[in-house]
Design a protein around this motif. Sequence first.
Motif, short mmCIF file in Angstrom:
data_model
loop_
_atom_site.label_atom_id
_atom_site.label_comp_id
_atom_site.label_asym_id
_atom_site.label_seq_id
_atom_site.Cartn_x
_atom_site.Cartn_y
_atom_site.Cartn_z
N ASP A 159 -9.94 -7.48 -2.07
CA ASP A 159 -9.60 -6.88 -1.01
C ASP A 159 -8.85 -8.03 -0.15
OD1 ASP A 159 -8.52 -5.02 0.64
OD2 ASP A 159 -10.18 -3.67 0.27
N GLU A 162 -9.14 3.38 7.11
CA GLU A 162 -10.00 2.24 7.10
C GLU A 162 -10.90 2.06 8.56
OE1 GLU A 162 -8.44 -1.16 5.44
OE2 GLU A 162 -10.15 -2.42 5.72
N PHE A 194 -1.19 -0.96 -4.44
CA PHE A 194 -2.37 -0.79 -4.17
C PHE A 194 -3.12 0.51 -4.16
CE2 PHE A 194 -1.14 -4.90 -1.44
CZ PHE A 194 -1.54 -5.56 -2.81
N MET A 238 -8.79 -3.75 -7.58
CA MET A 238 -9.11 -4.60 -6.50
C MET A 238 -10.52 -4.28 -6.31
SD MET A 238 -7.79 -3.77 -2.53
CE MET A 238 -6.16 -3.60 -2.99
N LYS A 257 -8.62 0.97 -6.79
CA LYS A 257 -9.48 0.17 -5.94
C LYS A 257 -10.47 1.19 -5.27
CE LYS A 257 -6.42 1.21 -1.89
NZ LYS A 257 -5.37 0.70 -1.07
N HIS A 258 -11.47 1.07 -4.94
CA HIS A 258 -11.92 -0.63 -4.42
C HIS A 258 -13.29 -0.87 -5.31
CE1 HIS A 258 -9.95 1.07 -0.81
NE2 HIS A 258 -9.53 -0.18 -0.76
N ARG A 315 -12.69 6.55 5.10
CA ARG A 315 -11.88 6.31 3.99
C ARG A 315 -11.95 7.37 3.06
NH1 ARG A 315 -10.19 0.31 2.79
NH2 ARG A 315 -8.36 1.18 2.12
N ASP A 361 0.85 -1.09 0.20
CA ASP A 361 0.22 0.19 0.04
C ASP A 361 0.88 1.26 0.05
OD1 ASP A 361 -2.88 -0.77 0.20
OD2 ASP A 361 -1.77 -2.17 1.69
N PHE A 399 -15.02 -4.50 -0.39
CA PHE A 399 -15.34 -5.38 0.85
C PHE A 399 -17.14 -5.60 0.94
CE2 PHE A 399 -11.50 -4.00 3.30
CZ PHE A 399 -11.14 -5.29 3.32
C1 BGC Z 1 -7.63 -2.26 2.26
C2 BGC Z 1 -7.11 -2.05 0.87
C3 BGC Z 1 -5.48 -2.52 0.97
C4 BGC Z 1 -5.52 -4.12 1.77
C5 BGC Z 1 -3.93 -4.34 1.92
C6 BGC Z 1 -7.40 -3.76 2.97
O1 BGC Z 1 -7.80 -3.66 4.23
O2 BGC Z 1 -8.99 -2.33 2.12
O3 BGC Z 1 -7.33 -0.85 0.50
O4 BGC Z 1 -5.19 -2.33 -0.26
O5 BGC Z 1 -5.95 -3.85 2.93
O6 BGC Z 1 -3.35 -3.74 2.83
#
Ligand code: BGC
Length: 685
Positions: free
Chosen positions: A257, A439, A125, A222, A178-179, A139, A81, A225
Amino acid sequence: MNKKEFIDNLMKKMTVAEKVGQLNQCGNSIYDESYKIGWDILRQGGIGSFLGITDVEKTNELQKVAVTETRLGIPLLLGFDVIHGFKTIFPTPWSEAFSWEPELARRTSEAASKEAAYSGINLIFAPMVDVSRDSRWGRLVEGAGEDTYLNAEFAKARVSGIQGKDLSDGEHCAACTKHFVAYGAAIGGRDYNSVDMSEQTLFNVYIPPFKAAIEAGTRSIMTAFHDFNGEPCTGSKYLLTDVLRNKLDFKGFTLSDSGSCSQIMTHGFSENDKDTAKIAMNAGLDVEMCYGKFTYSENLESLVEEGLVSIESLDNSVRRVLEVKYDLGLFDNPYRSTEAAKNALLTEKTRNLAREAARKSIVLLKNDGILPLNNEKAALAGKFAENRGEMIGCWPGLGEANDCVAPADAFDFPIADKNYENCDVVIAFVGETVDMNGEAKSRSKEVLPEDDLELLRNIKKAGKKLVTVIISGRPLVLKEVSKLSNAVLFSGALGAEAGNAYKDIIFGKYNPSGKLVSSFPESVGQQPLYYNLNHTGKALSDEERWATKYLDSKMYPPYYPFGFGLSYTQFEYSNLKVSNTNPKQNERITVSVDIENIGKYDGDEIVQLYTRDVVASSVRPVKELKGFKKVFIKSGEKKTVEIPLDIQSLGFYDRQLNYIVEPGEFVIMAGTNSEDCIKESIFVK
Ligand code: BGC
């Protein structure tokens, strides 16, 4: 041998198990004592990629095992990330978007990609291109705010920066956008919550940034969720195949994800892990980012054997992964030089870029004339004044507190004493800590922490002048703050050069130019809040009795509207013209406007172009951003600024999801923010 022949040859040699291995992405637990078995799985060709391994010695070690100790020697994808910097931390993405300068985001993304690539990372990512209209959602900080067009512009820029022109040059990574999709529309602004929306809104508001990222060549996407209209995104054939492959023509690979594949079962959408793997694979998920469970690697082989997943689907997924590995040049050289990696991190050049980016990512929200400071006797206050770590913000990469310049490191002022006796002006650094956004960090009230407010009230009570600097990952209710303060500056966490950037602005070495990319509410309870809301049948007004409004709080315009931001100078708009008031649908016209800098300072202005479709077969937004330009104008100078407008961009997706431009009147608006615009009409043929 060309790429296709190379991959065809390789795939002919692969067993089903080895193919499944390519779709298995594991975390960094391989380096834990308790997971030694991971090395055996890797040697058997059971792992195609890892995430979260950042040390060049380790990335080289893993590649060596993959290349020299597995049967077919297929190198690894190594993901991380890198959201706003790898070692050199740049402003958080939302704040960087205040610059309205996608080219800046391209440059910071490229610098970050380079640092990561030198350490052996080859998959990033990012970018996150989720439109976020709800400030409660934690986010929001990772994207470019509430507007579709702006998110699309930043999406293109960030993908281009991460991937560069040549993926195989050893200095760039593959991007994972993403996402997918509409993650920012979680009901109630609660992270991971369901999304329920019309397909028209999906296509008009949430898809365009992904479309832009695909057009810019993003090599992977990606999944998200949440469940979208009742289907977990990661197991939705509608989203992953009908929309992403068939409608958007995406050719790269999809990645779940972290754990979102196995969570298909937690959603209650599959019976067991095997059922999950079947649903995800048949929906169009290529790679599983594993978290706790390995649904693909444990079940896909038998699913193929039993004919529940076709070998063609498996092959297609594997091919997409191998193509990215090939284009990254990993089959030729998967290793990185340890020496070069050390020298590539946090250089003078990246620090300069971080300072430039940070200055451009700050918005001046209020100024009664106190700024820029001259020779005032000032002192610093607030929990961020000396806090280097908090300059980093969410997704720290490899950034460390001691790499960052805190305000107190940059300013020659003392920290304010208890009764503010050592100063006439207090510069207070307050806001959201890193624990308050990102997050799983949604908040029900987007307000400044009470302790911060108390501090500002006390400074005011002590009779001192107050410059409030707010650091936050979301829009906040700032009415009281604004009343207490002589000046208010707002930004996200600004990264390595934060303190220097604040200093540049507060002393006028840099004239603030940032503009908000989210609407700031008058009070809590107004979410979701966004400028481009549809025309309602009742007035958008606080005064009308029968209007779409709140009884207990003003709403229009938002306390600080989308696109708002002050400068130390003032700009006057006049003479809005369009090159053709009667264009055809396939035409490109030019909108021009005169802008005069009538203040005392030279400065940058971000000129914004909005349009309104007056009558349409679907209710349309009251205005929509369609273009913008940043121009530098000297004090006393007048410039004519031209912004191109593609008539095709005035269309929308109808109920059948056809993109249409309808003839008729469109209002063209140009201005300094979404509320203060001058207008003209055009009539599309
Ligand atoms: C996040 C993603 C992230 C992934 C890997 C997930 O919890 O939603 O945005 O790329 O973790 O770290």
